[in-house]
Design a protein around this motif. Structure first.
Motif, mmCIF file in Angstrom:
data_model
loop_
_atom_site.group_PDB
_atom_site.id
_atom_site.type_symbol
_atom_site.label_atom_id
_atom_site.label_comp_id
_atom_site.label_asym_id
_atom_site.label_seq_id
_atom_site.Cartn_x
_atom_site.Cartn_y
_atom_site.Cartn_z
ATOM 1 N N SER A 53 0.878 -1.187 0.101
ATOM 2 C CA SER A 53 0.047 -0.003 0.134
ATOM 3 C C SER A 53 0.869 1.237 -0.126
ATOM 4 C CB SER A 53 -1.081 -0.021 1.051
ATOM 5 O OG SER A 53 -1.987 -0.914 1.093
ATOM 6 N N ASP A 54 2.041 1.002 0.312
ATOM 7 C CA ASP A 54 3.078 2.262 0.219
ATOM 8 C C ASP A 54 4.470 1.657 -0.365
ATOM 9 O OD1 ASP A 54 4.561 4.549 0.661
ATOM 10 O OD2 ASP A 54 3.747 4.865 2.565
ATOM 11 N N GLU A 55 4.840 2.246 -1.332
ATOM 12 C CA GLU A 55 6.146 1.822 -1.939
ATOM 13 C C GLU A 55 7.184 2.994 -1.976
ATOM 14 O OE1 GLU A 55 7.016 -1.137 -3.431
ATOM 15 O OE2 GLU A 55 5.020 -2.018 -2.908
ATOM 16 N N GLY A 56 6.916 3.757 -0.879
ATOM 17 C CA GLY A 56 8.242 4.765 -0.599
ATOM 18 C C GLY A 56 8.037 5.978 -0.963
ATOM 19 N N ASP A 57 9.425 6.556 -1.054
ATOM 20 C CA ASP A 57 9.566 7.980 -1.647
ATOM 21 C C ASP A 57 8.681 8.322 -2.970
ATOM 22 O OD1 ASP A 57 10.770 8.481 0.639
ATOM 23 O OD2 ASP A 57 12.832 8.704 -0.159
ATOM 24 N N GLY A 58 7.712 9.396 -3.100
ATOM 25 C CA GLY A 58 7.344 9.533 -4.192
ATOM 26 C C GLY A 58 6.190 8.796 -4.790
ATOM 27 N N ASP A 59 5.720 7.679 -3.940
ATOM 28 C CA ASP A 59 4.603 6.979 -4.415
ATOM 29 C C ASP A 59 3.353 7.697 -4.010
ATOM 30 O OD1 ASP A 59 3.105 4.823 -5.203
ATOM 31 O OD2 ASP A 59 3.390 3.750 -3.513
ATOM 32 N N GLU A 60 2.625 7.874 -4.886
ATOM 33 C CA GLU A 60 1.151 8.511 -4.821
ATOM 34 C C GLU A 60 0.375 7.540 -4.581
ATOM 35 O OE1 GLU A 60 0.892 12.861 -6.636
ATOM 36 O OE2 GLU A 60 2.066 11.671 -7.949
ATOM 37 N N TRP A 61 0.359 6.322 -4.507
ATOM 38 C CA TRP A 61 -0.820 5.361 -4.205
ATOM 39 C C TRP A 61 -1.510 5.481 -2.902
ATOM 40 C CZ3 TRP A 61 -3.979 2.613 -6.961
ATOM 41 C CH2 TRP A 61 -4.892 1.565 -6.197
ATOM 42 N N PRO A 62 -0.574 5.612 -1.978
ATOM 43 C CA PRO A 62 -1.094 5.676 -0.404
ATOM 44 C C PRO A 62 -2.579 6.608 -0.455
ATOM 45 C CG PRO A 62 1.105 5.906 -0.235
ATOM 46 C CD PRO A 62 0.877 5.938 -1.660
ATOM 47 N N GLU A 63 -2.521 7.662 -1.028
ATOM 48 C CA GLU A 63 -3.660 8.581 -1.072
ATOM 49 C C GLU A 63 -4.839 8.145 -1.872
ATOM 50 O OE1 GLU A 63 -5.378 12.842 -2.996
ATOM 51 O OE2 GLU A 63 -3.295 12.478 -2.863
ATOM 52 N N VAL A 64 -4.634 7.085 -2.910
ATOM 53 C CA VAL A 64 -5.654 6.304 -3.552
ATOM 54 C C VAL A 64 -6.131 5.265 -2.616
ATOM 55 C CG1 VAL A 64 -6.484 4.768 -5.617
ATOM 56 C CG2 VAL A 64 -4.881 6.741 -5.716
ATOM 57 N N HIS A 65 -5.368 4.659 -1.789
ATOM 58 C CA HIS A 65 -5.644 3.578 -0.771
ATOM 59 C C HIS A 65 -6.497 4.131 0.369
ATOM 60 C CE1 HIS A 65 -4.574 1.029 2.613
ATOM 61 N NE2 HIS A 65 -4.794 0.147 1.878
ATOM 62 N N GLN A 66 -6.358 5.221 0.691
ATOM 63 C CA GLN A 66 -7.056 5.961 1.733
ATOM 64 C C GLN A 66 -8.556 6.280 1.258
ATOM 65 O OE1 GLN A 66 -6.349 6.106 5.073
ATOM 66 N NE2 GLN A 66 -4.583 5.097 4.686
#
Length: 201
Positions: A53-66
């Motif tokens: 759910s979070d691949e580290g620096d610069g990854d913008e997926w965590p916002e989508v996940h939330q």
């Protein structure tokens, strides 16, 4: 009730998206049911490859996940390319794989008691295959897929105009999209009233 629409077009904003135009039909129908809508065009984000759910620096997926966790209804909208879902849709499913091991306070997978449907466009054939690919992945992750929770517009075999370039077939796609929205809301309400319990140990 909240819905999240993930547009998996390959075109970043502000480029025109045929998939977005058909999604408008479903969004309008959901709004008439009182559903709050959030829309994300995934091509606008830097979504790293991976299955967490979070691949580290610069990854913008965590916002989508939330946003996924906060939504009762998920609508995945994707174009058809060479008879398959877009590469962005595939990456979306890969990143959602992490949700299989995430649980809520009642020890249920986090996608339990959420519903999902699929919108497909393309000036080629393959819509039913694309719907099956996306629906199958979402079902594995834990989403409930109601009956007829999809709509599509595919031109059919051979080259031809895109969705926005013709009115052909729009009435059917719109009618099916409105049915999709109604079925998603009905299923979401049913699950809210009678939730799926945690899997047996």
């Amino acid at each position: 009730m909240r819905a999240l629409v993930l547009n998996c077009t390959l075109k970043p904003s502000p480029g025109d998206s045929n998939t977005d135009e058909l999604a408008d039909v479903v969004v309008d129908a959901l709004k008439k049911e009182g559903v709050e809508i959030a829309r994300v065009r995934l091509a606008d984000l830097d979504i790293k490859p991976g299955v967490s759910s979070d691949e580290g620096d610069g990854d913008e997926w965590p916002e989508v996940h939330q946003r996924l966790l906060a939504s009762d209804i998920l609508v995945v909208a994707t174009p058809t390319w060479v008879g398959r879902p877009s590469s962005i849709a595939q990456r979306m499913l890969e990143r959602m794989d992490a949700m299989l091991s995430e649980t809520d306070d009642d020890e249920r997978p986090v996608a339990y008691n959420k519903v999902a449907g699929v919108i497909v466009t393309g000036n080629e054939d393959g819509a039913h295959h694309v719907i099956s690919e996306i629906s199958g992945g979402l079902g594995d992750i834990g989403y409930t897929i109601p009956g007829q929770a999809w709509t599509y517009w595919n031109k059919g075999p051979g080259p031809g105009p895109s969705y926005a370039e013709t009115d052909e077939g729009h009435d059917w796609s719109a009618k099916t999209g409105r049915a999709m929205a109604a079925n998603l809301v009905a299923a979401a309400k049913a699950l809210a009233a009678n939730p799926i319990p945690a899997p047996p140990s």
